[in-house]
Motif scaffolding. Sequence first.
Motif, PDB file in Angstrom:
ATOM      1  N   THR A 171       0.807  -1.223   0.000  1.00 48.85           N
ATOM      2  CA  THR A 171       0.000   0.000   0.000  1.00 48.85           C
ATOM      3  C   THR A 171       0.841   1.275   0.000  1.00 48.85           C
ATOM      4  N   ALA A 172       2.147   1.135   0.051  1.00 46.48           N
ATOM      5  CA  ALA A 172       3.039   2.305   0.026  1.00 46.48           C
ATOM      6  C   ALA A 172       4.468   1.812  -0.102  1.00 46.48           C
ATOM      7  N   GLY A 173       5.367   2.758  -0.423  1.00 48.69           N
ATOM      8  CA  GLY A 173       6.799   2.475  -0.300  1.00 48.69           C
ATOM      9  C   GLY A 173       7.556   2.143  -1.562  1.00 48.69           C
ATOM     10  N   ALA A 174       6.934   2.204  -2.742  1.00 51.41           N
ATOM     11  CA  ALA A 174       7.682   1.929  -3.966  1.00 51.41           C
ATOM     12  C   ALA A 174       8.564   3.125  -4.317  1.00 51.41           C
ATOM     13  N   VAL A 175       9.820   2.876  -4.609  1.00 53.14           N
ATOM     14  CA  VAL A 175      10.743   3.927  -5.043  1.00 53.14           C
ATOM     15  C   VAL A 175      11.493   3.411  -6.262  1.00 53.14           C
ATOM     16  N   PHE A 176      11.112   3.910  -7.427  1.00 58.88           N
ATOM     17  CA  PHE A 176      11.770   3.512  -8.663  1.00 58.88           C
ATOM     18  C   PHE A 176      12.964   4.428  -8.933  1.00 58.88           C
ATOM     19  N   ASN A 177      13.987   3.861  -9.545  1.00 56.70           N
ATOM     20  CA  ASN A 177      15.203   4.617  -9.852  1.00 56.70           C
ATOM     21  C   ASN A 177      15.356   4.719 -11.362  1.00 56.70           C
ATOM     22  N   THR A 178      15.467   5.949 -11.847  1.00 59.44           N
ATOM     23  CA  THR A 178      15.544   6.163 -13.290  1.00 59.44           C
ATOM     24  C   THR A 178      16.951   5.945 -13.847  1.00 59.44           C
ATOM     25  N   GLY A 179      17.867   5.472 -13.009  1.00 61.65           N
ATOM     26  CA  GLY A 179      19.221   5.202 -13.487  1.00 61.65           C
ATOM     27  C   GLY A 179      19.278   4.068 -14.484  1.00 61.65           C
ATOM     28  N   VAL A 180      18.335   3.115 -14.378  1.00 62.04           N
ATOM     29  CA  VAL A 180      18.218   2.015 -15.341  1.00 62.04           C
ATOM     30  C   VAL A 180      16.729   1.785 -15.583  1.00 62.04           C
ATOM     31  N   ILE A 181      16.301   1.945 -16.812  1.00 62.11           N
ATOM     32  CA  ILE A 181      14.895   1.722 -17.167  1.00 62.11           C
ATOM     33  C   ILE A 181      14.835   1.024 -18.527  1.00 62.11           C
ATOM     34  N   PHE A 182      13.935   0.047 -18.618  1.00 64.71           N
ATOM     35  CA  PHE A 182      13.621  -0.562 -19.908  1.00 64.71           C
ATOM     36  C   PHE A 182      12.202  -0.137 -20.273  1.00 64.71           C
ATOM     37  N   LEU A 183      12.034   0.353 -21.513  1.00 68.70           N
ATOM     38  CA  LEU A 183      10.713   0.759 -21.996  1.00 68.70           C
ATOM     39  C   LEU A 183      10.438   0.052 -23.319  1.00 68.70           C
ATOM     40  N   ALA A 184       9.280  -0.574 -23.387  1.00 60.96           N
ATOM     41  CA  ALA A 184       8.863  -1.215 -24.631  1.00 60.96           C
ATOM     42  C   ALA A 184       8.212  -0.183 -25.542  1.00 60.96           C
ATOM     43  N   ALA A 185       8.454  -0.327 -26.833  1.00 61.30           N
ATOM     44  CA  ALA A 185       7.894   0.628 -27.792  1.00 61.30           C
ATOM     45  C   ALA A 185       6.388   0.430 -27.910  1.00 61.30           C
ATOM     46  N   SER A 186       5.638   1.461 -27.556  1.00 61.75           N
ATOM     47  CA  SER A 186       4.173   1.426 -27.655  1.00 61.75           C
ATOM     48  C   SER A 186       3.658   2.854 -27.566  1.00 61.75           C
ATOM     49  N   ASN A 187       2.408   3.033 -27.942  1.00 63.04           N
ATOM     50  CA  ASN A 187       1.801   4.363 -27.839  1.00 63.04           C
ATOM     51  C   ASN A 187       1.740   4.835 -26.390  1.00 63.04           C
ATOM     52  N   SER A 188       1.491   3.900 -25.476  1.00 61.14           N
ATOM     53  CA  SER A 188       1.361   4.289 -24.069  1.00 61.14           C
ATOM     54  C   SER A 188       2.694   4.757 -23.496  1.00 61.14           C
ATOM     55  N   THR A 189       3.815   4.125 -23.872  1.00 59.07           N
ATOM     56  CA  THR A 189       5.111   4.563 -23.342  1.00 59.07           C
ATOM     57  C   THR A 189       5.550   5.882 -23.991  1.00 59.07           C
ATOM     58  N   VAL A 190       5.206   6.076 -25.255  1.00 55.87           N
ATOM     59  CA  VAL A 190       5.503   7.354 -25.903  1.00 55.87           C
ATOM     60  C   VAL A 190       4.749   8.480 -25.196  1.00 55.87           C
ATOM     61  N   ALA A 191       3.480   8.259 -24.906  1.00 55.16           N
ATOM     62  CA  ALA A 191       2.677   9.273 -24.215  1.00 55.16           C
ATOM     63  C   ALA A 191       3.218   9.517 -22.800  1.00 55.16           C
ATOM     64  N   PHE A 192       3.646   8.448 -22.144  1.00 54.93           N
ATOM     65  CA  PHE A 192       4.201   8.606 -20.796  1.00 54.93           C
ATOM     66  C   PHE A 192       5.458   9.469 -20.839  1.00 54.93           C
ATOM     67  N   CYS A 193       6.356   9.199 -21.786  1.00 59.41           N
ATOM     68  CA  CYS A 193       7.582   9.988 -21.880  1.00 59.41           C
ATOM     69  C   CYS A 193       7.285  11.460 -22.153  1.00 59.41           C
ATOM     70  N   GLU A 194       6.263  11.730 -22.939  1.00 58.57           N
ATOM     71  CA  GLU A 194       5.871  13.117 -23.185  1.00 58.57           C
ATOM     72  C   GLU A 194       5.435  13.798 -21.891  1.00 58.57           C
ATOM     73  N   ARG A 195       4.609  13.104 -21.099  1.00 56.18           N
ATOM     74  CA  ARG A 195       4.172  13.673 -19.808  1.00 56.18           C
ATOM     75  C   ARG A 195       5.362  13.838 -18.867  1.00 56.18           C
ATOM     76  N   TRP A 196       6.208  12.843 -18.843  1.00 59.42           N
ATOM     77  CA  TRP A 196       7.382  12.875 -17.971  1.00 59.42           C
ATOM     78  C   TRP A 196       8.279  14.064 -18.326  1.00 59.42           C
ATOM     79  N   ALA A 197       8.517  14.257 -19.609  1.00 57.29           N
ATOM     80  CA  ALA A 197       9.389  15.342 -20.052  1.00 57.29           C
ATOM     81  C   ALA A 197       8.815  16.704 -19.674  1.00 57.29           C
ATOM     82  N   ARG A 198       7.572  16.945 -20.035  1.00 57.49           N
ATOM     83  CA  ARG A 198       6.976  18.258 -19.797  1.00 57.49           C
ATOM     84  C   ARG A 198       6.838  18.554 -18.303  1.00 57.49           C
ATOM     85  N   SER A 199       6.475  17.547 -17.516  1.00 56.29           N
ATOM     86  CA  SER A 199       6.332  17.760 -16.074  1.00 56.29           C
ATOM     87  C   SER A 199       7.677  18.085 -15.433  1.00 56.29           C
TER      88      SER A 199
END
Length: 532
Positions: free
Chosen positions: A383-411
Motif C-alpha cells: 500500500t506504500a513504499g515503492a521507489v523507482f530509480n531512473t538510473g536504469v529503465i527498460f521501456l517497450a515501444a508502444s503508444n502508451s510509453t511514448v505518451a508517458f515519456c511526453e508527460r514525464w518530459a513536460r512535467s
Amino acid sequence: AVCPATTSGPEDRRAARWRASVLGGSTSFLLLGTSKDTVKAHTRCELRVVAWLRCGWLQQTRPASAAQRTRMRCSYAIASLPALLLLLYQSWQPSPVIAPPVVRRPQQLTQRAWQSRWAPAVASSHSAIRPAANTAAPSDPAATQPPLLSHQSAEARRAIAMALAEPIPPTGDGRRGGYDHQANVQKESDTVRHMLAQDGFEQWSPDPSLLPPQAPAGASMDELLSAVPRAGGIAWLAFGNSGATEMLLNWVHHVIALRKGHAMVVACYDDGLFVHLRRLRVPAYNYSGALPPVHFRGTPFLFHRMGFLKAMTIKEVLLSGRHVLVSDSDVAWAKDPTAELAAFAAAGASIAPSTDCLDAAADADKTPRGASPFMCGHSPGNTAGAVFNTGVIFLAASNSTVAFCERWARSTLKLETWWSDDQGVFNRLLTARGFYPVRAASSDGRLVHGPDGLVLGPLPARRFCSGHMVWMQQAGAAGECASVHATFTEFGDAGKRWRFLEAGLWGALPARYFSEGRFLSFAPPKPPPDPR
C-alpha cells in the motif's frame, strides 16, 4: 634583507605586521603590502609602514656603549636601503602577484558561457534568456560559437527550443542554484574531471571493429540505430555532457565488451562531447544547445532541463519502433540483460524500472502482502513504499510509453521546486494515482498494474544492482548483477570512480595501466604506545 615572517593575521592579507625591538629602540622599515580592502577593490596598492619582524639575526644583546649602538643603527639603515628603493619602485608598478586579475561581477557572467552560444537556436520570443546588453564579451571564443545546428536533427532542435523557452528562475529562487557562480562551477567540474582522467583515460579508445559504421553528424535517431531491428530490437541509450565524459566512456567500454556496440547511442548535450565521441567513432546523437559543458548538479533548473531532454530522447527511440534500455552514465554493465528484458516485453511489460530496494530477498518475494521493507513497496498488495530509480529503465515501444515519456518530459521541465528532479516526477506519475494497493498483472507477481494502462515490471534488485547492494552487501563484488549503478556513494563522480575501481568495473583504461609496474606497496609502521 629577508627573514622568515610570523604573521598573526589571515594569510590572504598579503601584508604582515612585522615587529621587533632593535637595540632597545623601535626601528621601522617600509614593506609593500595590500590589505583585504585593497584586494577587493583591485584598484590600488598600499605602501605600508610597518615594524620589522623579530628575526634571529636581529636578536642581539644591547651593545654597551652609545657609539656601538650608533654604528649598528647606521649599518642596518644602509643595508636596508636597496630593499627600500626596490619597494618604492614596485609600489608604482603593476604586480601580477599583488593585483589579482579582474573578475566580472556575477550579473555580468550571467549567460556568458552557457546562454550566449544558445542564441541562434532560440526564437525571438525567448528574450528572457538572452544576454543583457552590457554583458562583457566572453574571453573564450568557443563560448560564443552556436551549437552544430547544421549537424542536428529536426527533432533535437525542437526539443532544445522547448527547453530554452522555459525562463531562467529569478535570483533568490532555489532552482537557480549555482547559476550565478559559474567560475566556481567550472573549477569544481574541472577538478572532478582531472581526478576521473588521472589514470590515462584520454588515451583510451574503443575498437572500431566493434562499432557500427559512422553515421553522418546530423543523423536522426532512426539512422543512428539502423543496426537495431525495429520490431523487438533493444537500443542501449546513455546521455550526458562533457562534464560526464569519463563516466560515459566507462559506460561505452562495458557496452562494447558485451558486444552491443552496434545497438548503443549516446545523446550528447553539448558540442564538446559530441565532437569527442565522433572522433572515437562512438554513435553520438547531437542534442547540444541547452546545457553547459560542466557539471551542473548544483543548479536545479538545469538538472530539470536535462531530465526533460532525457525523456524526450527516450521518446525519440520509442518512436523509431525500438525498445530502449536507458541508463545513467554512472552505470557499469557487467552482463547482458537483453534476454530477460525481452521476456518482460513479451509478457506485456510497458516499463521495467530499477528500484532503490535494498532488500533483495524481499524484492524477490512476490507473495501478496500489505507492506514490504523500506523502498521495496512495489510487490502485489503493498500500500506504500515503492521507489523507482531512473538510473536504469527498460521501456517497450508502444503508444502508451511514448505518451508517458511526453508527460514525464513536460512535467520535469515545469518543476517549480528545487529539490525535485526527473526521478521524482517519474515516481509521482507512476505511483501517485491508481497504483496502490499494488495489483498483480501476471500470475507470478513480477508484473504489476500502473496508471493509464501501463504495466510495470520492477527490475530485480539482485540483477539490476544499486551501489549499496554491491559495495555494502556484496563486498564490492558484482556477483549476479547485470548492471551496477553507483548509487549510495559519497564524494560525487570521483567517489564513484573509486568504487568502480574497487569492483574492477572502471574499465576504460589504456593497456599500459595494467602492464606497467606503477604500484605502491605500503607496510604501516608499528604505532607507538598510547600517551599516558
